[in-house]
Design a protein around this motif. Structure first.
Motif, PDB file in Angstrom:
ATOM      1  N   LEU A  94       4.717  -8.618  -6.398  1.00  0.00           N
ATOM      2  CA  LEU A  94       4.270  -7.434  -7.141  1.00  0.00           C
ATOM      3  C   LEU A  94       2.779  -7.504  -7.462  1.00  0.00           C
ATOM      4  O   LEU A  94       2.285  -6.729  -8.278  1.00  0.00           O
ATOM      5  CB  LEU A  94       5.079  -7.286  -8.443  1.00  0.00           C
ATOM      6  N   GLU A  95       2.067  -8.379  -6.792  1.00  0.00           N
ATOM      7  CA  GLU A  95       0.648  -8.564  -7.049  1.00  0.00           C
ATOM      8  C   GLU A  95      -0.136  -7.287  -6.749  1.00  0.00           C
ATOM      9  O   GLU A  95       0.047  -6.643  -5.716  1.00  0.00           O
ATOM     10  CB  GLU A  95       0.126  -9.692  -6.153  1.00  0.00           C
ATOM     11  N   GLY A  96      -0.983  -6.887  -7.702  1.00  0.00           N
ATOM     12  CA  GLY A  96      -1.840  -5.723  -7.506  1.00  0.00           C
ATOM     13  C   GLY A  96      -1.128  -4.388  -7.574  1.00  0.00           C
ATOM     14  O   GLY A  96      -1.683  -3.367  -7.170  1.00  0.00           O
ATOM     15  N   CYS A  97       0.105  -4.369  -8.070  1.00  0.00           N
ATOM     16  CA  CYS A  97       0.870  -3.113  -8.165  1.00  0.00           C
ATOM     17  C   CYS A  97       0.474  -2.313  -9.398  1.00  0.00           C
ATOM     18  O   CYS A  97       0.145  -2.865 -10.434  1.00  0.00           O
ATOM     19  CB  CYS A  97       2.366  -3.409  -8.286  1.00  0.00           C
ATOM     20  N   SER A  98       0.568  -1.010  -9.275  1.00  0.00           N
ATOM     21  CA  SER A  98       0.432  -0.132 -10.426  1.00  0.00           C
ATOM     22  C   SER A  98       1.832   0.035 -11.008  1.00  0.00           C
ATOM     23  O   SER A  98       2.738   0.522 -10.325  1.00  0.00           O
ATOM     24  CB  SER A  98      -0.119   1.230 -10.000  1.00  0.00           C
ATOM     25  N   ASN A 115       7.575  -7.237  -0.175  1.00  0.00           N
ATOM     26  CA  ASN A 115       6.142  -7.350  -0.439  1.00  0.00           C
ATOM     27  C   ASN A 115       5.603  -5.998  -0.901  1.00  0.00           C
ATOM     28  O   ASN A 115       5.397  -5.096  -0.099  1.00  0.00           O
ATOM     29  CB  ASN A 115       5.401  -7.816   0.814  1.00  0.00           C
ATOM     30  N   PHE A 116       5.397  -5.879  -2.225  1.00  0.00           N
ATOM     31  CA  PHE A 116       4.881  -4.657  -2.839  1.00  0.00           C
ATOM     32  C   PHE A 116       3.377  -4.742  -3.097  1.00  0.00           C
ATOM     33  O   PHE A 116       2.840  -3.907  -3.815  1.00  0.00           O
ATOM     34  CB  PHE A 116       5.565  -4.422  -4.197  1.00  0.00           C
ATOM     35  N   ASN A 117       2.681  -5.707  -2.557  1.00  0.00           N
ATOM     36  CA  ASN A 117       1.271  -5.925  -2.853  1.00  0.00           C
ATOM     37  C   ASN A 117       0.469  -4.624  -2.736  1.00  0.00           C
ATOM     38  O   ASN A 117       0.490  -3.956  -1.712  1.00  0.00           O
ATOM     39  CB  ASN A 117       0.703  -6.980  -1.899  1.00  0.00           C
ATOM     40  N   GLY A 118      -0.231  -4.258  -3.844  1.00  0.00           N
ATOM     41  CA  GLY A 118      -1.089  -3.074  -3.850  1.00  0.00           C
ATOM     42  C   GLY A 118      -0.343  -1.752  -3.842  1.00  0.00           C
ATOM     43  O   GLY A 118      -0.912  -0.725  -3.489  1.00  0.00           O
ATOM     44  N   THR A 119       0.901  -1.773  -4.249  1.00  0.00           N
ATOM     45  CA  THR A 119       1.752  -0.582  -4.192  1.00  0.00           C
ATOM     46  C   THR A 119       1.737   0.182  -5.516  1.00  0.00           C
ATOM     47  O   THR A 119       1.673  -0.412  -6.577  1.00  0.00           O
ATOM     48  CB  THR A 119       3.201  -1.010  -3.867  1.00  0.00           C
ATOM     49  N   ASN A 120       1.836   1.501  -5.439  1.00  0.00           N
ATOM     50  CA  ASN A 120       1.948   2.324  -6.634  1.00  0.00           C
ATOM     51  C   ASN A 120       3.426   2.481  -6.978  1.00  0.00           C
ATOM     52  O   ASN A 120       4.165   3.158  -6.271  1.00  0.00           O
ATOM     53  CB  ASN A 120       1.317   3.698  -6.409  1.00  0.00           C
ATOM     54  N   LEU A 121       3.835   1.848  -8.084  1.00  0.00           N
ATOM     55  CA  LEU A 121       5.211   1.943  -8.568  1.00  0.00           C
ATOM     56  C   LEU A 121       5.265   2.715  -9.883  1.00  0.00           C
ATOM     57  O   LEU A 121       6.229   2.603 -10.633  1.00  0.00           O
ATOM     58  CB  LEU A 121       5.812   0.543  -8.747  1.00  0.00           C
ATOM     59  N   GLY A 122       4.234   3.515 -10.157  1.00  0.00           N
ATOM     60  CA  GLY A 122       4.161   4.272 -11.400  1.00  0.00           C
ATOM     61  C   GLY A 122       5.347   5.211 -11.582  1.00  0.00           C
ATOM     62  O   GLY A 122       5.678   5.976 -10.685  1.00  0.00           O
ATOM     63  N   GLY A 152       0.780  -1.227   0.000  1.00  0.00           N
ATOM     64  CA  GLY A 152       0.000   0.000   0.000  1.00  0.00           C
ATOM     65  C   GLY A 152       0.813   1.279   0.000  1.00  0.00           C
ATOM     66  O   GLY A 152       0.259   2.370   0.106  1.00  0.00           O
ATOM     67  N   ALA A 153       2.124   1.176  -0.134  1.00  0.00           N
ATOM     68  CA  ALA A 153       2.972   2.380  -0.170  1.00  0.00           C
ATOM     69  C   ALA A 153       2.880   3.029  -1.548  1.00  0.00           C
ATOM     70  O   ALA A 153       2.445   2.418  -2.512  1.00  0.00           O
ATOM     71  CB  ALA A 153       4.420   2.019   0.145  1.00  0.00           C
TER      72      ALA A 153
END
Length: 159
Positions: free
Chosen positions: A136-140, A115-122, A98-99
């Motif tokens: 990286l599941e659910g990452c942007s 654990n980057f789950n649900g993280t914005n990596l745009g 969620g970061a």
């Protein structure tokens, strides 16, 4: 709180720095297990700082420098790290769920098991980074660049 006071309190066993206004330059310090939950730490210098198991839950670290920092097992859930720098940083097994890392640099960073789950990596840049076993599941990943990066499955990506 001045750098010297942080050092003295940490040496005396204090770990809770949540809600404390800290000096901007904490580079090179040993602060493993420290709790910075909810702090505003935008534009901080934390390069070469040892922060193993530290908590930065919901902390604002936009435009902060964490180059060569050791964040092994750190908790950065919900943290705001846009435009931050993690060059050569160690984020092995860090919890980043969620970061927001919009436009953050991860050059040569070790992100093994992170654990980057649900993280914005745009807009982030991963150059020669290691994401082996990372979630990286659910990452942007909008406009995210991977250059010679080891992906979670062990493949190398250049895109």
């Amino acid at each position: 709180m001045k750098r010297e006071e942080v050092f003295e309190r940490y040496a005396a066993g204090e770990r809770n720095f949540s809600g404390v206004k800290l000096e901007v330059d904490l580079s090179g310090m040993e602060l493993s297990g420290a709790d910075f939950t909810g702090n505003r730490m935008d534009e901080y210098y934390l390069e070469r700082t040892i922060l193993k198991g530290a908590s930065f839950v919901n902390t604002q670290l936009a435009q902060s420098c964490l180059d060569a920092a050791d964040l092994t097992g750190a908790d950065l859930r919900g943290a705001r790290l846009s435009w931050a720098s993690f060059k050569v940083a160690n984020l092995t097994n860090a919890d980043l769920r969620g970061a927001s890392f919009h436009n953050t640099s991860f050059d040569r960073a070790n992100l093994t098991g992170a654990n980057f789950n649900g993280t914005n990596l745009g807009g982030c840049i991963f150059s020669e980074a290691n994401l082996t076993g990372a979630n990286l599941e659910g990452c942007s990943l909008y406009k995210t660049a991977f250059r010679d990066t080891i992906m979670p499955d062990g493949s190398i990506r250049n895109k």
